[in-house]
Scaffold this motif. Structure first.
Motif, short mmCIF file in Angstrom:
data_model
loop_
_atom_site.label_atom_id
_atom_site.label_comp_id
_atom_site.label_asym_id
_atom_site.label_seq_id
_atom_site.Cartn_x
_atom_site.Cartn_y
_atom_site.Cartn_z
N UNK A 159 28.66 67.41 28.02
CA UNK A 159 28.73 68.46 28.87
C UNK A 159 30.12 69.34 28.68
N UNK A 160 31.37 68.76 28.07
CA UNK A 160 32.32 69.18 27.99
C UNK A 160 32.45 69.97 26.37
N UNK A 161 31.80 69.40 25.40
CA UNK A 161 31.82 70.01 24.08
C UNK A 161 30.45 70.80 23.67
N UNK A 162 29.34 70.83 24.38
CA UNK A 162 28.33 71.20 24.15
C UNK A 162 27.23 70.41 23.01
N UNK A 163 26.17 70.95 22.61
CA UNK A 163 25.22 70.05 21.98
C UNK A 163 25.78 69.82 20.63
N UNK A 213 23.05 59.10 13.45
CA UNK A 213 21.64 58.71 12.92
C UNK A 213 20.57 59.21 13.59
N UNK A 214 20.54 59.82 14.72
CA UNK A 214 19.79 60.57 15.59
C UNK A 214 20.70 61.70 16.10
N UNK A 215 19.96 62.49 16.50
CA UNK A 215 20.67 64.12 17.05
C UNK A 215 19.95 64.31 18.29
N UNK A 216 20.58 65.15 19.22
CA UNK A 216 19.93 65.64 20.49
C UNK A 216 19.24 66.93 20.18
N UNK A 217 18.36 67.29 21.28
CA UNK A 217 17.69 68.46 21.16
C UNK A 217 18.51 69.58 21.89
N UNK A 218 18.08 70.87 22.03
CA UNK A 218 19.06 72.02 22.76
C UNK A 218 18.74 71.78 24.12
N UNK A 219 17.73 70.94 24.83
CA UNK A 219 17.80 70.65 26.01
C UNK A 219 18.92 69.99 26.69
N UNK A 220 19.86 69.69 26.08
CA UNK A 220 21.03 69.14 26.51
C UNK A 220 22.33 70.11 26.67
N UNK A 221 21.81 71.56 26.30
CA UNK A 221 22.90 72.43 26.39
C UNK A 221 23.12 72.71 27.91
N UNK A 222 24.21 73.23 28.31
CA UNK A 222 24.72 73.46 29.89
C UNK A 222 24.61 72.28 30.69
N UNK A 223 24.86 71.10 30.15
CA UNK A 223 24.90 70.08 31.23
C UNK A 223 26.20 70.19 32.28
N UNK A 272 17.79 61.46 25.71
CA UNK A 272 17.09 61.98 26.78
C UNK A 272 17.60 61.43 27.98
N UNK A 273 18.34 60.29 27.86
CA UNK A 273 19.02 59.81 29.28
C UNK A 273 20.01 60.73 29.87
N UNK A 274 20.58 61.46 28.89
CA UNK A 274 21.63 62.51 29.62
C UNK A 274 20.87 63.26 30.51
N UNK A 275 19.55 63.58 30.26
CA UNK A 275 18.82 64.47 31.29
C UNK A 275 18.78 63.79 32.43
N UNK A 276 18.59 62.53 32.60
CA UNK A 276 18.59 61.95 33.85
C UNK A 276 19.81 61.95 34.67
#
Length: 342
Positions: free
Chosen positions: A100-104, A113-123, A60-64
């Motif tokens: 941002x360069x390679x997508x989710x 060990x943990x994965x991101x959600x689709x809300x990181x798409x399109x950074x 979630x830090x990537x959203x910030x």
């Protein structure tokens, strides 16, 4: 939380620099004033988890970071965005740019060990990254600070004397630099990985029980790691061999000649060796709660502080964690500048 720094005089800046860390307060980081003095617009930010390691959900830090990039893009005259990754800001910024360069798909790799959600798409992508005194990812620094001699996670007084870094029989020097044999080092690095892997397995099992509704909490729980070191703000409480023996060539020197900027401004190309001094006082601080104990949650441990490995020196599976500078930079294409500030 963020502060925008602009030059006091001169032409309007066209380059915006974003400065942020996972949990540290960077609102008055030295980069804020020094870059703005030199003609840049600088946005110094805190993440939503500032000063709260237990609550961290790494992805979630990537959203910030996204919010910061978008804010800088909206400033009049800004044409380029540079991410500034200092220390723990390095995995923060490199993870963001890799997604941002390679997508989710990058952060949803099942080996993580943990994965991101689709809300990181399109950074939105940045145009470059500066790595200043960057570390390889917080899980790697945690791993290398573990005391592998612990036999019982519920009773840290029970230790394996053959792996105790604070035993003079193993090379510990209470008055200066310790000297550990290559054989001890090999067993020690393997022991650190074995302990981390045990803790990961226990956390994964607990996460699975929570998902099934078989645990008294269904969302999260606390993780306490005694003698796990606490390098926040310094190396206090760690059991890292290189803190006790800074002359370790395998860790504290470059593998090949690099450019060294001297105090007089001249540049030499040579093997760079650490000038750190040993800290035998880690023996006492490693056994304390305040300095030697780590407190996480299951979520923050697995997402931000855990990594798989066979040994902590060169057997780390860097891409088992999303919090990994080493993994992220392999898929980044924008210009990158690496500066070791030792």
């Amino acid at each position: 939380k963020a502060v925008l720094y602009r030059p006091d005089a001169g032409p309007a800046p066209h380059v915006g620099i974003l400065v942020m860390h996972r949990v540290a307060n960077y609102l008055s980081h030295v980069a804020c004033t020094e870059f703005s003095r030199r003609g840049f617009a600088v946005l110094c930010m805190n993440s939503r988890f500032d000063n709260n390691e237990v609550r961290v959900v790494w992805e979630q830090v990537a959203l910030d970071v996204k919010a910061g990039v978008e804010y800088l893009r909206r400033q009049s005259g800004i044409t380029r965005i540079v991410l500034f990754g200092h220390s723990g800001g390095a995995p923060t910024m490199s993870f963001y740019q890799a997604v941002a360069e390679n997508g989710v798909g990058f952060c949803q790799d099942p080996k993580r060990l943990t994965t991101c959600a689709n809300d990181l798409a399109g950074l939105p992508r940045a145009d470059g990254i500066v790595f200043a005194d960057a570390h390889p990812g917080f899980p790697m620094t945690i791993l290398r600070g573990f005391n592998p001699a612990i036999l019982d996670e519920n009773d840290p007084s029970k230790v394996d004397p053959s792996l105790d870094p604070f035993d003079v029989k193993n090379g510990y020097n209470p008055k200066g630099e310790s000297r550990y044999s290559p054989e001890f080092q090999q067993r020690y690095f393997a022991g650190q990985s074995a302990r981390m892997n045990r803790l990961i397995d226990r956390a994964l099992a607990l996460r699975d029980k929570m998902k099934k509704g078989e645990h008294h909490y269904r969302d999260n729980d606390i993780v306490v790691i005694a003698r796990g070191g606490n390098p926040v703000g310094g190396p206090g409480g760690v059991a890292s061999l290189h803190v006790l023996q800074p002359s370790l060539e395998s860790i504290m020197a470059t593998s090949r000649p690099q450019k060294l900027i001297r105090n007089d401004g001249t540049v030499a190309t040579q093997i760079i060796r650490s000038v750190a001094v040993p800290d035998p006082g880690q023996r006492e601080s490693n056994a304390t709660f305040d300095s030697g104990t780590k407190v996480y949650s299951v979520v923050s441990f697995l997402s931000s502080n855990a990594v798989r490995s066979t040994n902590s020196l060169d057997g780390i599976d860097h891409c088992s964690s999303n919090n990994s500078t080493v993994c992220a930079v392999q898929s980044i294409t924008v210009p990158e500048l690496f500066l070791a500030m030792g």
